[in-house]
Design a protein around this motif. Structure first.
Motif, short mmCIF file in Angstrom:
data_model
loop_
_atom_site.label_atom_id
_atom_site.label_comp_id
_atom_site.label_asym_id
_atom_site.label_seq_id
_atom_site.Cartn_x
_atom_site.Cartn_y
_atom_site.Cartn_z
N THR A 243 31.37 43.69 50.52
CA THR A 243 30.72 44.84 49.79
C THR A 243 31.81 45.80 49.33
N GLU A 244 32.52 46.19 50.30
CA GLU A 244 33.67 47.14 49.97
C GLU A 244 34.79 46.60 49.12
N LEU A 245 35.00 45.34 49.30
CA LEU A 245 36.13 44.90 48.58
C LEU A 245 35.70 44.69 47.01
N ALA A 246 34.71 44.09 47.02
CA ALA A 246 34.12 44.04 45.51
C ALA A 246 33.84 45.13 44.85
N GLN A 247 33.32 46.24 45.67
CA GLN A 247 33.17 47.72 45.12
C GLN A 247 34.35 48.18 44.62
N ALA A 248 35.61 48.08 45.70
CA ALA A 248 36.95 48.66 45.15
C ALA A 248 37.42 48.11 44.03
N PHE A 249 37.14 46.63 43.83
CA PHE A 249 37.83 45.99 42.67
C PHE A 249 37.20 46.30 41.50
N SER A 250 35.67 46.61 41.36
CA SER A 250 34.88 47.16 40.44
C SER A 250 35.29 48.55 39.94
N ASP A 251 35.75 49.22 40.95
CA ASP A 251 36.18 50.65 40.58
C ASP A 251 37.50 50.78 39.64
N LEU A 252 38.10 49.73 39.72
CA LEU A 252 39.42 49.60 39.15
C LEU A 252 39.17 49.83 37.64
N PRO A 253 39.96 50.51 36.85
CA PRO A 253 39.90 50.36 35.35
C PRO A 253 39.90 49.15 34.79
N ALA A 254 39.08 48.46 33.68
CA ALA A 254 38.84 47.31 33.41
C ALA A 254 39.93 46.46 33.07
N ALA A 255 41.26 47.25 32.72
CA ALA A 255 42.20 46.48 32.27
C ALA A 255 42.84 46.12 33.59
N GLN A 256 42.81 46.65 34.54
CA GLN A 256 43.22 46.42 35.93
C GLN A 256 42.56 45.18 36.62
N ARG A 257 41.56 44.93 36.21
CA ARG A 257 40.71 43.71 36.94
C ARG A 257 40.97 42.53 36.41
N PHE A 258 41.99 41.92 37.13
CA PHE A 258 42.36 40.53 36.35
C PHE A 258 41.62 39.41 36.75
N ALA A 259 41.25 39.34 37.89
CA ALA A 259 40.20 38.26 38.52
C ALA A 259 39.97 38.47 39.98
N PHE A 260 38.43 37.81 40.47
CA PHE A 260 38.10 37.75 41.64
C PHE A 260 37.83 36.40 41.98
N THR A 261 38.73 35.92 42.97
CA THR A 261 38.85 34.39 43.18
C THR A 261 38.24 34.32 44.77
N VAL A 262 37.65 33.20 44.78
CA VAL A 262 37.18 32.95 46.28
C VAL A 262 37.88 31.56 46.72
N TRP A 263 38.27 31.51 48.04
CA TRP A 263 39.17 30.32 48.44
C TRP A 263 37.93 29.00 48.86
N GLY A 264 37.66 28.61 47.83
CA GLY A 264 36.65 27.52 48.06
C GLY A 264 35.21 28.08 47.64
N ILE A 265 34.19 27.04 47.38
CA ILE A 265 32.80 27.38 47.09
C ILE A 265 31.83 27.33 48.16
N ARG A 266 31.71 26.16 48.73
CA ARG A 266 30.77 26.11 49.82
C ARG A 266 31.67 26.04 51.27
N ASP A 267 30.95 26.67 52.12
CA ASP A 267 31.55 27.00 53.41
C ASP A 267 32.43 25.61 54.03
N THR A 268 31.84 24.43 53.45
CA THR A 268 32.29 23.10 53.85
C THR A 268 33.51 22.69 53.05
N ASP A 269 33.73 23.42 52.05
CA ASP A 269 35.05 23.39 51.25
C ASP A 269 36.20 24.15 51.75
#
Ligand code: 9MR
Length: 306
Positions: A243-269
């Motif tokens: 939550t802290e990471l997502a909130q810190a990212f959301s708090d960036l100015p829009a032009a600085q929010r390039f993307a938010f990527t997860v390293w796989g979709i399911r736990d088993t991936d």
């Protein structure tokens, strides 16, 4: 990875929840460049087609990484080494010009302990800053439209490493390297103190460049030798950090929010659920094996909404 494109449940999750894709392995030098110097593009081409067909952005990962290409570049004199280096970047970034939105141009350049830069075959041949500046320049020539990232890990887990990374960005920019963005992998340690993740994000934002949270996962397995916490207590730590990471990212100015990527979709991936690392239980990602949302999914949504 291309194998996942053959799994209809993976494809459904990917196209429902995500608008951008990073190849986990098949756009790396270790896939593309063989030891004999030949190139192969079968898998990355397929991933690029998948993105185009499904209207997803493609993030290229990664052109230059310290541990890769050792055999293909071995024994070359200085001039041939430099020419082969330029040729690799021109060929790969040039091939995907217009098809990738962005590249991790240099991956994981900072020393593991955060003290200075890593010594590697690129730095020995082309200089510690030299190989990075050269990579950014070559990538810019090959694909002027792509956003070019310096990408690294443990930047929030290890404040010393985070600071060294940001000083490196500053120095390379001053030397004229066309760095277009900052990539923070965010393989989160659930035990880092509250506030440390947001603090790194604020420091990183000072450059005004776009920021990519580029490889989020959050293992429930801590490095502690003795960990008596219940699974529920560890999940609560994980959710708070995400939550802290997502909130810190959301708090960036829009032009600085390039993307938010997860390293796989399911736990088993996850890479954390393969080989020796796999304890059969770790839950570092947004979806469980059945493709249903984990508590971490809600934690991420909470951070984005607050
Ligand atoms: O998850 C990736 C795994 O499938 C590969 O075998 C491995 C080596 O190429 O790389 C893993 O991804 C790494 C990423 O490229 C860079 N940051 C750390 C990631 C996890 O090790």
């Amino acid at each position: 990875m291309t194998g996942q494109l053959d799994d209809p449940r993976w494809v459904r999750l990917a196209t429902t929840h995500f608008s951008q894709l990073t190849p986990e392995w098949e756009m790396k030098m270790e896939y593309i460049l063989s030891d004999d110097g030949s190139y192969r593009f079968q898998a990355p081409d397929r991933l690029a087609t998948f993105c185009a067909t499904n209207g997803m952005r493609l993030h290229g990962h990664a052109l230059i990484w310290f541990s890769q290409g050792v055999k293909a570049f071995a024994g070359l004199d200085q001039a041939r080494f430099a020419a082969a280096y330029d040729h690799y970047i021109a060929t790969v970034a040039g091939r995907y010009r217009g098809r990738v939105a962005s590249w991790d141009v240099v991956n994981e350049a900072i020393a593991e302990d955060g003290n200075g830069l890593r010594d590697c075959h690129w730095s020995r041949a082309l200089g510690q800053d030299g190989y990075m500046i050269r990579a950014f320049e070559q990538a810019k020539l090959a694909d002027p439209g792509a956003v070019l990232f310096l990408n690294d890990y443990n930047l929030e887990n290890n404040p010393r490493k985070g600071a060294t990374f940001l000083r490196t960005v500053e120095r390379l920019l001053r030397a004229g390297a066309p760095i277009g963005g900052i990539g923070t992998q965010s393989h989160l340690d659930i035990d880092i103190p509250a506030g440390q993740t947001a603090a790194f994000m604020r420091d990183a934002a000072a450059f005004g460049l776009p920021i990519h949270v580029s490889e989020l996962d959050a293992s429930l397995n801590s490095e502690r030798r003795l960990d008596t916490r219940s699974p529920g207590q560890k999940l609560a730590r994980q959710q708070a950090r995400v939550t802290e990471l997502a909130q810190a990212f959301s708090d960036l100015p829009a032009a600085q929010r390039f993307a938010f990527t997860v390293w796989g979709i399911r736990d088993t991936d996850s890479w954390l659920r393969r080989g020796e690392r796999d304890d059969g239980r770790d839950s570092p990602l947004l979806f469980n094996a059945a493709g249903r949302p984990n508590p971490m999914f809600g934690a991420l949504a909470d951070g984005f909404q607050s």
